[in-house]
Design a protein around this motif. Structure first.
Motif, PDB file in Angstrom:
ATOM      1  N   UNK A   1       0.834  -1.203   0.000  1.00  0.00           N
ATOM      2  CA  UNK A   1       0.000   0.000   0.000  1.00  0.00           C
ATOM      3  C   UNK A   1       0.870   1.255   0.000  1.00  0.00           C
ATOM      4  N   UNK A   2       1.947   1.240   0.769  1.00  0.00           N
ATOM      5  CA  UNK A   2       2.841   2.405   0.810  1.00  0.00           C
ATOM      6  C   UNK A   2       3.459   2.660  -0.560  1.00  0.00           C
ATOM      7  N   UNK A   3       3.878   1.604  -1.232  1.00  0.00           N
ATOM      8  CA  UNK A   3       4.481   1.765  -2.559  1.00  0.00           C
ATOM      9  C   UNK A   3       3.463   2.292  -3.566  1.00  0.00           C
ATOM     10  N   UNK A   4       2.218   1.839  -3.448  1.00  0.00           N
ATOM     11  CA  UNK A   4       1.171   2.352  -4.329  1.00  0.00           C
ATOM     12  C   UNK A   4       0.911   3.821  -4.027  1.00  0.00           C
ATOM     13  N   UNK A   5       0.832   4.179  -2.737  1.00  0.00           N
ATOM     14  CA  UNK A   5       0.605   5.575  -2.359  1.00  0.00           C
ATOM     15  C   UNK A   5       1.726   6.469  -2.860  1.00  0.00           C
ATOM     16  N   UNK A   6       2.942   5.915  -2.946  1.00  0.00           N
ATOM     17  CA  UNK A   6       4.089   6.680  -3.437  1.00  0.00           C
ATOM     18  C   UNK A   6       4.203   6.652  -4.958  1.00  0.00           C
ATOM     19  N   UNK A   7       3.175   6.108  -5.608  1.00  0.00           N
ATOM     20  CA  UNK A   7       3.073   6.175  -7.068  1.00  0.00           C
ATOM     21  C   UNK A   7       4.220   5.446  -7.769  1.00  0.00           C
ATOM     22  N   UNK A   8       4.503   4.230  -7.302  1.00  0.00           N
ATOM     23  CA  UNK A   8       5.557   3.431  -7.928  1.00  0.00           C
ATOM     24  C   UNK A   8       5.048   2.593  -9.093  1.00  0.00           C
ATOM     25  N   UNK A   9       3.721   2.402  -9.167  1.00  0.00           N
ATOM     26  CA  UNK A   9       3.155   1.542 -10.204  1.00  0.00           C
ATOM     27  C   UNK A   9       2.121   2.326 -11.005  1.00  0.00           C
ATOM     28  N   UNK A  10       2.204   2.224 -12.320  1.00  0.00           N
ATOM     29  CA  UNK A  10       1.283   2.974 -13.164  1.00  0.00           C
ATOM     30  C   UNK A  10      -0.141   2.426 -13.106  1.00  0.00           C
ATOM     31  N   UNK A  11      -0.295   1.148 -12.739  1.00  0.00           N
ATOM     32  CA  UNK A  11      -1.629   0.535 -12.789  1.00  0.00           C
ATOM     33  C   UNK A  11      -2.441   0.697 -11.507  1.00  0.00           C
ATOM     34  N   UNK A  12      -1.807   1.219 -10.439  1.00  0.00           N
ATOM     35  CA  UNK A  12      -2.499   1.348  -9.160  1.00  0.00           C
ATOM     36  C   UNK A  12      -2.534   2.805  -8.700  1.00  0.00           C
ATOM     37  N   UNK A  13      -3.599   3.141  -7.967  1.00  0.00           N
ATOM     38  CA  UNK A  13      -3.702   4.469  -7.358  1.00  0.00           C
ATOM     39  C   UNK A  13      -4.351   4.322  -5.987  1.00  0.00           C
ATOM     40  N   UNK A  14      -3.723   4.893  -4.976  1.00  0.00           N
ATOM     41  CA  UNK A  14      -4.229   4.833  -3.597  1.00  0.00           C
ATOM     42  C   UNK A  14      -5.183   5.991  -3.330  1.00  0.00           C
ATOM     43  N   UNK A  15      -6.243   5.721  -2.545  1.00  0.00           N
ATOM     44  CA  UNK A  15      -7.186   6.787  -2.242  1.00  0.00           C
ATOM     45  C   UNK A  15      -7.971   6.463  -0.974  1.00  0.00           C
ATOM     46  N   UNK A  16      -8.646   7.491  -0.452  1.00  0.00           N
ATOM     47  CA  UNK A  16      -9.583   7.364   0.661  1.00  0.00           C
ATOM     48  C   UNK A  16     -10.930   7.843   0.126  1.00  0.00           C
ATOM     49  N   UNK A  17     -11.844   6.917  -0.070  1.00  0.00           N
ATOM     50  CA  UNK A  17     -13.113   7.269  -0.687  1.00  0.00           C
ATOM     51  C   UNK A  17     -14.025   7.980   0.314  1.00  0.00           C
ATOM     52  N   UNK A  18     -14.790   8.958  -0.161  1.00  0.00           N
ATOM     53  CA  UNK A  18     -15.664   9.735   0.722  1.00  0.00           C
ATOM     54  C   UNK A  18     -16.982   9.015   1.014  1.00  0.00           C
ATOM     55  N   UNK A  19     -16.889   7.771   1.444  1.00  0.00           N
ATOM     56  CA  UNK A  19     -18.070   6.961   1.689  1.00  0.00           C
ATOM     57  C   UNK A  19     -18.155   6.613   3.169  1.00  0.00           C
ATOM     58  N   UNK A  20     -19.358   6.632   3.720  1.00  0.00           N
ATOM     59  CA  UNK A  20     -19.526   6.349   5.145  1.00  0.00           C
ATOM     60  C   UNK A  20     -19.406   4.862   5.454  1.00  0.00           C
ATOM     61  N   UNK A  21     -19.913   4.019   4.563  1.00  0.00           N
ATOM     62  CA  UNK A  21     -19.858   2.571   4.780  1.00  0.00           C
ATOM     63  C   UNK A  21     -18.914   1.937   3.772  1.00  0.00           C
ATOM     64  N   UNK A  22     -17.663   1.888   4.125  1.00  0.00           N
ATOM     65  CA  UNK A  22     -16.670   1.325   3.219  1.00  0.00           C
ATOM     66  C   UNK A  22     -15.323   1.263   3.894  1.00  0.00           C
ATOM     67  N   UNK A  23     -14.317   0.715   3.202  1.00  0.00           N
ATOM     68  CA  UNK A  23     -12.971   0.626   3.773  1.00  0.00           C
ATOM     69  C   UNK A  23     -12.355   2.010   3.963  1.00  0.00           C
ATOM     70  N   UNK A  24     -11.431   2.108   4.909  1.00  0.00           N
ATOM     71  CA  UNK A  24     -10.752   3.389   5.151  1.00  0.00           C
ATOM     72  C   UNK A  24      -9.883   3.792   3.964  1.00  0.00           C
ATOM     73  N   UNK A  25      -9.269   2.808   3.327  1.00  0.00           N
ATOM     74  CA  UNK A  25      -8.398   3.071   2.190  1.00  0.00           C
ATOM     75  C   UNK A  25      -8.758   2.134   1.047  1.00  0.00           C
ATOM     76  N   UNK A  26      -8.533   2.596  -0.166  1.00  0.00           N
ATOM     77  CA  UNK A  26      -8.843   1.790  -1.346  1.00  0.00           C
ATOM     78  C   UNK A  26      -7.757   1.951  -2.389  1.00  0.00           C
ATOM     79  N   UNK A  27      -7.705   0.980  -3.287  1.00  0.00           N
ATOM     80  CA  UNK A  27      -6.765   1.036  -4.407  1.00  0.00           C
ATOM     81  C   UNK A  27      -7.548   0.930  -5.706  1.00  0.00           C
ATOM     82  N   UNK A  28      -7.314   1.902  -6.584  1.00  0.00           N
ATOM     83  CA  UNK A  28      -7.945   1.922  -7.898  1.00  0.00           C
ATOM     84  C   UNK A  28      -7.102   1.102  -8.864  1.00  0.00           C
ATOM     85  N   UNK A  29      -7.751   0.173  -9.581  1.00  0.00           N
ATOM     86  CA  UNK A  29      -7.053  -0.622 -10.579  1.00  0.00           C
ATOM     87  C   UNK A  29      -7.274   0.002 -11.951  1.00  0.00           C
TER      88      UNK A  29
END
Length: 237
Positions: free
Chosen positions: A149-177
């Protein structure tokens, strides 16, 4: 709040997510739809019998993996609810209802006079979106390791993007494929629009990430390059 070592921090104090006041499908919209597990081999259904010989609207089917190298077999048992045309097969993927980021709005509708007598699927409108996957591990998901997750947040991979979605019922962190960017049917039963969308600044960055994935690089003036330089100076010093 986003951490300082995230792409989101470079657009601050501008917002990353904003309200989708129109509540309509648009670029950057956060929507919900059933996304298939595209890494899985799909299954196919082959009618092999009937519980009642005189009933042609139901059948007993054999479920087996659908492999691209296997020869196609013409169904020997006709079933009214499972009509197939030449070179077609029934395929099924495991799927899950996921939040997805819209990259293109509904494609242009085709004049119906040009498609009379033709199958709807040949020209039916779609939109392109990429699914999010939850980071945290629980009974419903395997999650991702903190190191990944840290490597994705640091933008090491072009296919992944780290985010925190503005949703009340969901995971704290998410990864966009981004490499799971796919078409979704534009029918109103195929998706649901959330109350949120990316800001224009955020969408610009996601477009650059997609360009990196597809074309193998970003422009010299890209904010992604400036962000990567900042990360490397902090975490390699």
């Amino acid at each position: 709040m986003y951490p300082e070592d995230s792409l989101q921090s470079i657009v601050a104090p501008s917002p990353w997510w904003t309200k989708n006041e129109s509540n309509k499908l648009c670029r950057g919209a956060l929507v919900f739809s059933f996304a298939p597990h595209v890494d899985q081999v799909p299954y196919t259904f082959e009618p092999i019998g009937r519980k009642t010989a005189t009933e042609h609207d139901s059948a007993i089917v054999l479920v087996s993996p659908l492999k691209v190298s296997q020869p196609l077999k013409k169904a020997a048992l006709p079933v009214a609810a499972m009509t197939l045309h030449e070179s077609e097969v029934w395929a099924a993927y495991r799927a899950k209802k996921r939040p997805c980021l819209v990259f293109s709005v509904e494609s242009l509708s085709v004049d119906k006079t040009l498609t009379q007598g033709k199958p709807n699927h040949a020209t039916a409108p779609t939109f392109l979106a990429a699914p999010f996957y939850g980071v945290d591990k629980n009974v419903k998901r395997s999650g991702y390791s903190p190191e990944f997750v840290e490597r994705v947040r640091h933008c090491e991979y072009s296919q992944f993007h780290w985010d925190k979605l503005p949703l009340t019922n969901g995971p704290d962190e998410s990864i966009l494929r981004l490499d799971h960017l796919q078409p979704f049917g534009a029918h109103h039963d195929a998706y649901k629009v959330s109350d949120y969308k990316l800001s224009s600044d955020a969408m610009d960055i996601l477009d650059e990430l997609l360009r990196w994935l597809v074309w193998g690089g970003v422009p010299e003036e890209s904010m992604i390059l400036a962000y990567r330089e900042m990360i490397e100076s902090i975490f390699t010093s």
